[in-house]
Design an enzyme around this catalytic site. Structure first.
Site, PDB file in Angstrom:
ATOM      1  N   ARG A  15       0.835  -1.193   0.000  1.00 41.82           N
ATOM      2  CA  ARG A  15       0.000   0.000   0.000  1.00 41.82           C
ATOM      3  C   ARG A  15       0.880   1.258   0.000  1.00 41.82           C
ATOM      4  O   ARG A  15       2.073   1.200   0.300  1.00 41.82           O
ATOM      5  CB  ARG A  15      -0.908   0.008   1.242  1.00 41.82           C
ATOM      6  N   LYS A  75       2.235   1.805   7.342  1.00 33.49           N
ATOM      7  CA  LYS A  75       2.634   1.003   8.513  1.00 33.49           C
ATOM      8  C   LYS A  75       3.544   1.810   9.431  1.00 33.49           C
ATOM      9  O   LYS A  75       4.140   2.819   9.026  1.00 33.49           O
ATOM     10  CB  LYS A  75       3.376  -0.263   8.056  1.00 33.49           C
ATOM     11  N   TYR A  94      -0.426   4.280  10.712  1.00 27.57           N
ATOM     12  CA  TYR A  94      -0.765   3.269  11.723  1.00 27.57           C
ATOM     13  C   TYR A  94       0.470   3.060  12.595  1.00 27.57           C
ATOM     14  O   TYR A  94       1.587   2.951  12.074  1.00 27.57           O
ATOM     15  CB  TYR A  94      -1.105   1.922  11.067  1.00 27.57           C
ATOM     16  N   HIS A  96       0.053   1.265  16.208  1.00 22.96           N
ATOM     17  CA  HIS A  96      -0.191   0.157  17.136  1.00 22.96           C
ATOM     18  C   HIS A  96       0.899   0.123  18.217  1.00 22.96           C
ATOM     19  O   HIS A  96       1.553  -0.891  18.448  1.00 22.96           O
ATOM     20  CB  HIS A  96      -0.281  -1.183  16.387  1.00 22.96           C
ATOM     21  N   GLU A 118      -5.008   4.402  14.087  1.00 24.20           N
ATOM     22  CA  GLU A 118      -5.919   3.469  14.762  1.00 24.20           C
ATOM     23  C   GLU A 118      -6.581   4.049  16.002  1.00 24.20           C
ATOM     24  O   GLU A 118      -7.553   3.483  16.503  1.00 24.20           O
ATOM     25  CB  GLU A 118      -5.192   2.160  15.120  1.00 24.20           C
ATOM     26  N   SER A 134     -11.451  -3.056   7.805  1.00 27.47           N
ATOM     27  CA  SER A 134     -12.441  -4.074   8.172  1.00 27.47           C
ATOM     28  C   SER A 134     -13.387  -4.332   7.005  1.00 27.47           C
ATOM     29  O   SER A 134     -13.812  -5.459   6.762  1.00 27.47           O
ATOM     30  CB  SER A 134     -13.247  -3.627   9.394  1.00 27.47           C
ATOM     31  N   VAL A 179     -16.892  -6.023   9.782  1.00 28.09           N
ATOM     32  CA  VAL A 179     -16.441  -7.194   9.006  1.00 28.09           C
ATOM     33  C   VAL A 179     -17.630  -8.093   8.674  1.00 28.09           C
ATOM     34  O   VAL A 179     -17.845  -8.487   7.522  1.00 28.09           O
ATOM     35  CB  VAL A 179     -15.366  -7.994   9.794  1.00 28.09           C
ATOM     36  N   ASP A 198     -24.678 -12.461  16.570  1.00 26.18           N
ATOM     37  CA  ASP A 198     -24.035 -11.440  17.397  1.00 26.18           C
ATOM     38  C   ASP A 198     -24.626 -11.558  18.805  1.00 26.18           C
ATOM     39  O   ASP A 198     -25.690 -12.173  18.992  1.00 26.18           O
ATOM     40  CB  ASP A 198     -24.280 -10.041  16.820  1.00 26.18           C
ATOM     41  N   SER A 220     -25.832 -15.083  19.330  1.00 27.91           N
ATOM     42  CA  SER A 220     -24.604 -15.872  19.436  1.00 27.91           C
ATOM     43  C   SER A 220     -24.483 -16.448  20.840  1.00 27.91           C
ATOM     44  O   SER A 220     -24.440 -15.702  21.821  1.00 27.91           O
ATOM     45  CB  SER A 220     -23.397 -14.969  19.139  1.00 27.91           C
ATOM     46  N   ASP A 270      -6.242 -11.259  14.153  1.00 22.93           N
ATOM     47  CA  ASP A 270      -5.322 -10.231  14.671  1.00 22.93           C
ATOM     48  C   ASP A 270      -5.590  -9.913  16.140  1.00 22.93           C
ATOM     49  O   ASP A 270      -4.778  -9.244  16.782  1.00 22.93           O
ATOM     50  CB  ASP A 270      -5.370  -8.965  13.802  1.00 22.93           C
ATOM     51  N   VAL A 298      -5.344 -15.369   7.753  1.00 17.20           N
ATOM     52  CA  VAL A 298      -4.350 -14.360   7.380  1.00 17.20           C
ATOM     53  C   VAL A 298      -4.572 -13.083   8.201  1.00 17.20           C
ATOM     54  O   VAL A 298      -5.682 -12.548   8.245  1.00 17.20           O
ATOM     55  CB  VAL A 298      -4.420 -14.062   5.858  1.00 17.20           C
ATOM     56  N   ALA A 299      -3.498 -12.635   8.841  1.00 15.07           N
ATOM     57  CA  ALA A 299      -3.644 -11.522   9.780  1.00 15.07           C
ATOM     58  C   ALA A 299      -3.741 -10.165   9.084  1.00 15.07           C
ATOM     59  O   ALA A 299      -4.249  -9.213   9.670  1.00 15.07           O
ATOM     60  CB  ALA A 299      -2.481 -11.525  10.762  1.00 15.07           C
ATOM     61  N   ASN A 300      -3.242 -10.048   7.861  1.00 12.20           N
ATOM     62  CA  ASN A 300      -3.378  -8.765   7.129  1.00 12.20           C
ATOM     63  C   ASN A 300      -4.027  -9.011   5.776  1.00 12.20           C
ATOM     64  O   ASN A 300      -3.420  -8.849   4.724  1.00 12.20           O
ATOM     65  CB  ASN A 300      -2.024  -8.066   6.962  1.00 12.20           C
TER      66      ASN A 300
HETATM   67  N1  LIG Z   1      -7.426 -10.255   9.440  1.00 15.94           N
HETATM   68  C1  LIG Z   1      -7.467  -9.033   8.959  1.00 15.94           C
HETATM   69  O1  LIG Z   1      -6.794  -8.705   7.973  1.00 15.94           O
HETATM   70  C2  LIG Z   1      -8.370  -8.022   9.588  1.00 15.94           C
HETATM   71  C3  LIG Z   1      -8.643  -6.812   8.933  1.00 15.94           C
HETATM   72  C4  LIG Z   1      -9.547  -5.925   9.530  1.00 15.94           C
HETATM   73  C5  LIG Z   1     -10.126  -6.229  10.773  1.00 15.94           C
HETATM   74  N2  LIG Z   1      -9.800  -7.404  11.390  1.00 15.94           N
HETATM   75  C6  LIG Z   1     -10.393  -7.828  12.672  1.00 15.94           C
HETATM   76  O2  LIG Z   1     -11.721  -8.264  12.491  1.00 15.94           O
HETATM   77  C7  LIG Z   1     -12.386  -8.236  13.768  1.00 15.94           C
HETATM   78  C8  LIG Z   1     -13.763  -7.615  13.622  1.00 15.94           C
HETATM   79  O3  LIG Z   1     -13.606  -6.238  13.300  1.00 15.94           O
HETATM   80  P1  LIG Z   1     -14.861  -5.266  13.110  1.00 15.94           P
HETATM   81  O4  LIG Z   1     -14.300  -3.996  12.570  1.00 15.94           O
HETATM   82  O5  LIG Z   1     -15.937  -5.958  12.386  1.00 15.94           O
HETATM   83  O6  LIG Z   1     -15.306  -5.049  14.623  1.00 15.94           O
HETATM   84  P2  LIG Z   1     -16.725  -4.461  15.123  1.00 15.94           P
HETATM   85  O7  LIG Z   1     -16.479  -3.908  16.478  1.00 15.94           O
HETATM   86  O8  LIG Z   1     -17.333  -3.588  14.071  1.00 15.94           O
HETATM   87  O9  LIG Z   1     -17.660  -5.760  15.233  1.00 15.94           O
HETATM   88  C9  LIG Z   1     -17.451  -6.780  16.161  1.00 15.94           C
HETATM   89  C10 LIG Z   1     -18.780  -7.416  16.474  1.00 15.94           C
HETATM   90  O10 LIG Z   1     -18.525  -8.600  17.261  1.00 15.94           O
HETATM   91  C11 LIG Z   1     -19.636  -8.730  18.119  1.00 15.94           C
HETATM   92  N3  LIG Z   1     -19.351  -9.701  19.174  1.00 15.94           N
HETATM   93  C12 LIG Z   1     -18.646  -9.554  20.323  1.00 15.94           C
HETATM   94  N4  LIG Z   1     -18.635 -10.718  21.006  1.00 15.94           N
HETATM   95  C13 LIG Z   1     -19.347 -11.627  20.279  1.00 15.94           C
HETATM   96  C14 LIG Z   1     -19.700 -12.980  20.441  1.00 15.94           C
HETATM   97  N5  LIG Z   1     -19.328 -13.673  21.532  1.00 15.94           N
HETATM   98  N6  LIG Z   1     -20.417 -13.583  19.463  1.00 15.94           N
HETATM   99  C15 LIG Z   1     -20.805 -12.906  18.372  1.00 15.94           C
HETATM  100  N7  LIG Z   1     -20.519 -11.615  18.166  1.00 15.94           N
HETATM  101  C16 LIG Z   1     -19.798 -10.979  19.101  1.00 15.94           C
HETATM  102  C17 LIG Z   1     -19.889  -7.300  18.613  1.00 15.94           C
HETATM  103  O11 LIG Z   1     -21.171  -7.159  19.195  1.00 15.94           O
HETATM  104  C18 LIG Z   1     -19.725  -6.524  17.300  1.00 15.94           C
HETATM  105  O12 LIG Z   1     -20.954  -6.363  16.638  1.00 15.94           O
HETATM  106  C19 LIG Z   1     -11.436  -7.467  14.682  1.00 15.94           C
HETATM  107  O13 LIG Z   1     -10.713  -8.373  15.479  1.00 15.94           O
HETATM  108  C20 LIG Z   1     -10.509  -6.757  13.723  1.00 15.94           C
HETATM  109  O14 LIG Z   1      -9.266  -6.451  14.308  1.00 15.94           O
HETATM  110  C21 LIG Z   1      -8.937  -8.284  10.817  1.00 15.94           C
END
Ligand SMILES: NC(=O)c1ccc[n+]([C@@H]2O[C@H](COP(=O)([O-])OP(=O)(O)OC[C@H]3O[C@@H](n4cnc5c(N)ncnc54)[C@H](O)[C@@H]3O)[C@@H](O)[C@H]2O)c1
Length: 370
Positions: A15, A75, A94, A96, A118, A134, A179, A198, A220, A270, A298-300
């Site tokens: 990026r 980054k 970013y 962190h 962030e 996300s 997400v 959820d 959930s 992540d 995949v973490a990113n």
């Molecule tokens: N792997 C990657 O490349 C990547 C990229 C972006 C974000 N992420 C990660 O994705 C994750 C989600 O991000 P987001 O922006 O959607 O967060 P968000 O805060 O918008 O949504 C998270 C949702 O999880 C729900 N939740 C909490 N506990 C729960 C449970 N026990 N069961 C079901 N739902 C539950 C919350 O109520 C909320 O609606 C984060 O960990 C973020 O860091 C990863």
């Protein structure tokens, strides 16, 4: 203001922090933009497009850091960049910080003004500079999941949308935030039979209102998860508990109840992942198999689609960059509360409480540096 855009040097980072369009906007406001040659190549922006937008190209990263009053990056700076950072230089990227004491100490020593994407935070506590990534990861999770469901990848061998006369595949999304919502839209668009889970009933009500008819919502909890995973081909982990590790919602013993070839995409990797068997993977080796269940962790994820990710990120970062350049960091952060929340380390002082607490270092309230 003189603004520098270095080429990202972190492994596999394609990026770039400013597009040619963003460059033109900053120049229109009277600023000078210095871009390192080939900085945009990984995102599909040639040097010529930056020149056309009015940027000046510099051949080395050293020259970019030396001339710039503000550095815009993607980054966090890594070790070879530490020595290039100047006292009072604005770094908008970013960071962190809480995950690296070495980085925190280095930025304290360089006495830079570190604005972390962030932690820029709106009054409703949403994080506008994290949301775009996300969105990318959520949409990608379905694309990747659909691929691994193909037999050649060891998947169950189903097409998400089915065909006339054949029922669509079932997709379970755990977590209905950014997400999860984007994943649901993609899966629904492909015709899958989608369920979002959820713990937030208000959120489920909202999703139930806005989603198409092939998306259902469900509370959930362990009982429901145990039941649903037996019949769903693609399971997407998208939970977040802010500031905490993700809860392990699918445990090792549950895998044996799933059909062989089920695909689990843990986007929450992540934050430690919401499946007990999750291990972080890379784009070079994205998946692994446990108990005949394919894991993609995949973490990113946005790194695989740098052009889209760059455009999405810069759409969100540019207006703050313009304010920082027009007003200087102090006035911009006095006027703009969400941006002020982005200040983490300022001229040798930690001004973001959680970062100071993470390493038991002295904390100075941000108001005292403004
Ligand atoms: N792997 C990657 O490349 C990547 C990229 C972006 C974000 N992420 C990660 O994705 C994750 C989600 O991000 P987001 O922006 O959607 O967060 P968000 O805060 O918008 O949504 C998270 C949702 O999880 C729900 N939740 C909490 N506990 C729960 C449970 N026990 N069961 C079901 N739902 C539950 C919350 O109520 C909320 O609606 C984060 O960990 C973020 O860091 C990863």
């Amino acid at each position: 203001m003189k603004i520098g855009v270095p080429k990202e040097i972190k492994n596999n980072e394609n990026r770039v922090a400013l597009t040619p369009a963003g460059t033109a906007e900053l120049i229109k406001c009277g600023h000078e933009v210095y871009v390192q040659t080939t900085a945009g190549i990984g995102s599909g922006f040639s040097d010529e497009t930056y020149l056309t937008a009015g940027a000046k190209l510099l051949p080395t990263i050293e020259e970019v850091y030396a001339i710039a009053e503000m550095i815009i990056k993607v980054k966090e700076p890594i070790e070879p960049e530490y020595g290039l950072i100047k006292k009072g230089q604005i770094l908008y990227t970013y960071f962190h910080f809480a995950s690296s004491e070495v980085l925190t100490q280095a930025m304290i020593e360089r006495e830079a003004v570190c604005l972390a994407y962030e932690t820029v935070e709106l009054s409703d506590h949403s994080l506008p500079l994290l949301i775009p990534m996300s969105e990318v990861a959520g949409r990608m999770s379905v694309q990747e999941g659909a691929k691994y469901l193909e037999k050649t990848y060891g998947g169950y061998g189903v097409l998400l949308g089915g065909v006339p006369g054949v029922t669509p595949a079932k997709v379970l999304i755990i977590g209905g935030g950014i997400v999860g919502t984007e994943a649901a839209k993609m899966a629904a668009g492909l015709g899958a039979d989608v369920t979002i889970m959820d713990v937030n009933l208000k959120r489920l009500r909202y999703l139930d209102d806005i989603m198409p008819a092939n998306v259902k919502t469900m509370m959930s909890n362990e009982f429901n998860i145990r039941e649903m995973i037996q019949s769903h081909s693609l399971i997407i982990g998208a939970v977040l508990i802010p500031g905490a590790k993700a809860p392990k919602l699918i445990t090792r013993d549950m895998l044996s109840t799933m059909r062989p070839g089920t695909v689990m995409v843990d986007v929450a990797v992540d934050q430690g992942g919401c499946f007990e068997t999750t291990k972080p993977t890379t784009h070079d080796h994205p998946n692994f198999v446990i108990d005949e269940v394919i894991h993609y962790c995949v973490a990113n994820m946005p790194g695989a689609v740098p052009r889209t990710s760059t455009l999405a990120l810069t759409n969100a970062t540019l207006s703050n960059a313009i304010q920082l350049a027009n007003k200087g960091w102090r006035k911009a952060c006095q006027d703009n509360l969400p941006l002020r929340k982005g200040l983490n380390v300022v001229e040798g002082k930690i001004v973001y409480k959680e970062v100071a607490e993470a390493f038991e270092l002295p904390y100075v309230p941000v108001e005292t540096v403004l």
